[in-house]
Design an enzyme around this catalytic site. Structure first.
Site, PDB file in Angstrom:
ATOM      1  N   ASP A 260     -60.617  -8.395  27.344  1.00 37.49           N
ATOM      2  CA  ASP A 260     -59.948  -9.313  27.475  1.00 37.49           C
ATOM      3  C   ASP A 260     -58.163  -9.597  27.428  1.00 37.49           C
ATOM      4  O   ASP A 260     -58.366  -8.569  26.453  1.00 37.49           O
ATOM      5  CB  ASP A 260     -61.085 -10.428  27.135  1.00 37.49           C
ATOM      6  N   TRP A 261     -57.172 -10.388  27.385  1.00 35.80           N
ATOM      7  CA  TRP A 261     -56.054 -10.185  27.189  1.00 35.80           C
ATOM      8  C   TRP A 261     -55.931 -10.761  25.569  1.00 35.80           C
ATOM      9  O   TRP A 261     -56.095 -11.754  25.408  1.00 35.80           O
ATOM     10  CB  TRP A 261     -55.209 -11.312  28.439  1.00 35.80           C
TER      11      TRP A 261
END
Length: 739
Positions: A260-261
């Site tokens: 995930d970012w």
């Protein structure tokens, strides 16, 4: 290099005789991967396992290996942002069709519609040149205050498992990889970066993993996104147990694990603990200068330096590069997948169909709905959600749409077609903003009138109307249905309860349309004759709502999660197991899933707590009668049993019913829920028509997870199969034995 060009079935093709193996689509996938890997330098392998921009990772130009382009989903293709920043890129051709939120898809209980959803959004992603769509999400609905529940598929692992597979298949049939998220245990947004989930293995395997497993083993998902939170004190974007032991070894996942970012935190853990492709470690891109350059990502230069120093080997690097190459060949290097299409009539039709099938009729006393079409009748629509755009906001699923039909516009169009008039009153003022990441709705929702003035106007108009439709609920603002925040409680915001009570007293033909991705409290429920759960329905929102209200569509949606009467009836809150306990010496919150396997209806049924609306509940404009269920055998050795339930449309309107099959283990060595969903089928019937609905289960439907033995166990003995239109509305049962 000489290439031979031929025509076959009207399609231009290129002879692969002189192509290197990795570029030859006729060769097996793994041969192509190994050939490409053998040609790459260590630097090139490092280059392809981390981002080069906000949403892309680098290919290998020397070998003609293309860049990978990702984009947020899962409800539509997010607009383009600048290379290094979240700000809009300013494109004029990146508007999309917004499809209904995944709660609505789950509420359709129709796998065929799920495939349509995946294929439609896949065609839009393909048109935009996207290789990986960041979705769908299948985290389990553990608490009704989780701000991101609207992006997921409800509280039941079986329902989510069945519904996620066709979505993944439809998407990937377009040559676009599903990136199923967020793996795993990301069941609250509050403290999502600092929550360490404590959960026993039985609960993990029975509740929180099945939908991901189905996406991997049945859907053949090409990528998986890790979660922000911790499990066993390790971040889930580089977690030995979850990514290596379970996902890759137990399940045989051959795709790529994408962070995930901002979910990557440590180079050595990223190397060894299963992460393959790192994105967003500094979500401000290059704004802070060279210290934030993409080559300084955890799996970039720091990784390469450890290899050069001899502190780590290249075995893990080769595995990561293989997985990214496999993803690249399946998507960016699939030159047969065509161009796709965007904002097509077919996609708007698909969005409307999904919305039509997912809307749930919760209550319909005195048959207030459908609205009787009559020339000259007056309808009053009240509520901010009747006019507020809902496709902008909510977090990463925020979209830039070509158009969004509001509930008010949809109702007006439907009413005008039959000579009825529609008036509007605001009723309440909620969130008047309309911007997210540079996408602006352009709406001016400011209203300076007091709450009393707004209610007085609405009540005055309601007394003169033939029908009153209140459109309210939640929105996608922080603290409601929104990423990175949870709700403060179960109550409706902006004092909507006061508006609803006043309108209920003013007009008996009163309908509440609740727009939300979560359960809400309804202290006025007995005073309101008709209640519709409408979800976030995307571009065709108003048309789908009008279809149901006016009877153009007979509602057939069923709730994918339980509506509790009060928050304390929900298991996590009843047991004080939310949001966890903060450690004295750090920012980490330990959150123990004390309710174990008793999530949602499992808790309500087992503890005999009456819900406001049960899991699986949903009414129709017709009536259905369930006949006596039969089983094709009284005893089974392998667990396989086929159940037959006769269902009759005993009303006078064509419609669809969902037959839900629940299994109860009557005597077991471990504690089990009162019943568990293990099969369902949606059947469409004409008035007077009867159809035998057949549902087959196997041993998996009878088993529980034995953590000590680390295997699924189905104990011999007697079981009860129950069938009905909702978890609290069982119509017929039959007993059988597992030998």
């Amino acid at each position: 290099m000489a290439l031979t060009v031929v025509m076959s079935a009207g399609v231009l093709q290129t002879s692969a005789k002189s192509l290197p193996v990795y570029r030859d689509p006729s060769r097996p996938l793994d041969e192509r991967v190994e050939d490409a890997l053998s040609r790459m330098t260590t630097q090139e392998k490092i280059d392809i396992i981390h981002a080069q921009s906000k949403f892309s990772s680098r290919g290998v130009p020397r070998l003609g290996l293309p860049d990978l382009w990702t984009d947020d989903g899962p409800h539509g293709v997010r607009p383009e942002v600048l290379w290094d920043e979240w700000d809009q890129a300013g494109w004029t051709n990146d508007s999309c069709v917004a499809f209904p939120a995944l709660t609505c898809l789950a509420a359709s209980w129709n796998p065929e519609v799920s495939y349509l959803y995946g294929k439609s959004v896949g065609e839009e992603a393909r048109y935009r040149g996207k290789d990986v769509l960041l979705g769908p999400g299948v985290n389990i609905y553990r608490t009704p205050v989780n701000g991101r529940n609207f992006e997921y598929m409800g509280e039941d692992p079986y329902l989510a498992s069945v519904m996620v597979v066709p979505y993944v298949q439809g998407l990937q049939d377009c040559g676009v990889a599903a990136c199923v998220k967020h793996f795993a245990l990301n069941n609250n947004e509050l403290n999502r970066h600092t929550t360490n989930v404590i959960v026993d293995d039985r609960t993990l395997y029975e509740i929180y993993l099945p939908a991901f497993k189905a996406a991997v083993q049945k859907g053949k998902a090409w990528s998986i996104m890790g979660a922000y939170n911790y499990y066993k004190d390790e971040h889930l974007c580089h977690n030995q147990r979850m990514l290596n032991d379970i996902l890759k070894k137990e399940w045989g996942f051959d795709g790529a694990v994408v962070s995930d970012w901002g979910g990557t935190h440590d180079t050595r853990q990223a190397i060894t603990n299963g992460l393959d492709l790192e994105f967003g470690s500094w979500t401000d891109g290059l704004a802070n200068g060279a210290s934030n350059a993409y080559d300084n990502y955890y799996m970039a230069r720091p990784y390469l330096e450890l290899i050069r120093k001899g502190e780590v080997g290249t075995e893990e690097l080769d595995d990561k590069a293989r997985r990214v190459l496999r993803l690249m060949i399946r998507t960016a290097m699939d030159y047969t997948k065509g161009d796709g299409e965007m904002c097509s009539e077919a996609h708007y039709d698909a969005a409307r169909r999904i919305g039509d099938e997912g809307i749930v009729l919760l209550r319909n006393e005195n048959r207030v709905l459908p609205i009787a079409k009559a020339q000259g009748k007056k309808i009053l629509v009240v509520g901010e959600n009747a006019i507020k755009m809902m496709t902008v906001g909510g977090g990463s699923s925020s979209l830039k749409v070509q158009h969004e039909i509001s509930p008010l516009d949809g109702i007006r169009a439907a009413a005008s077609s039959c000579g009825m008039t529609v008036d509007y009153a605001r009723g309440y003022v909620g969130d008047v903003t309309g911007e997210y990441n540079g996408v602006v709705t352009g709406q001016n929702l400011n209203d300076s009138r007091s709450a009393a003035e707004l209610i007085a106007e609405a009540v005055g108009k309601a007394r003169e109307a033939d029908y009153v439709i209140f459109v309210g609920g939640l929105n996608k603002s922080a603290g409601q249905d929104c990423e990175d925040s949870d709700r403060a409680g179960l109550e409706l915001p902006y004092a909507q309860d006061d508006v609803i009570r006043a309108l209920a007293a003013a007009n008996p033909n009163f309908v509440v349309v609740n727009v939300s991705g979560n359960a809400v409290a309804m202290p006025w429920v007995k005073d309101v004759p008709a209640i519709v759960q409408a979800w976030f329905l995307g571009s065709e929102s108003g048309n789908s709502i009008a279809d149901v209200l006016f009877g153009e569509v007979n509602p057939s949606g069923k709730l994918p999660f339980t509506f509790p009467v009060r928050l304390s009836d929900s298991p996590a809150h009843a047991l004080g197991a939310y949001p966890g306990v903060k450690r004295a010496d750090s920012d980490v919150w330990d959150l123990e899933y004390k309710e174990g396997i008793l999530v949602g209806y499992r808790w309500h049924d087992t503890k005999k707590i009456k819900p406001l609306f049960a899991f699986g509940h949903g009414l129709s404009y017709t009536d259905f009668t369930f006949g006596k269920m039969t089983a094709d055998r009284a005893e089974t050795e392998d667990g396989t049993v086929t159940f037959t339930v006769p269902v009759t449309n005993s009303g006078n309107v064509a419609g669809a019913e969902v037959v839900q099959l629940y299994i109860t283990d009557n005597k077991c060595s471990v504690s089990r829920p009162a019943k568990e969903l293990k099969g369902f089928a949606k059947v469409f019937l004409q008035p007077g028509e009867t159809r035998d609905v057949k549902i087959t289960i196997d041993r998996d439907a009878l088993a529980f997870f034995d953590a000590d033995r680390h295997e699924w166990v189905a104990e011999p003995g007697q079981f009860t199969a129950s069938a009905g239109p909702a978890s609290d509305n069982i119509k017929t049962t039959v007993k059988f034995k597992l030998k």
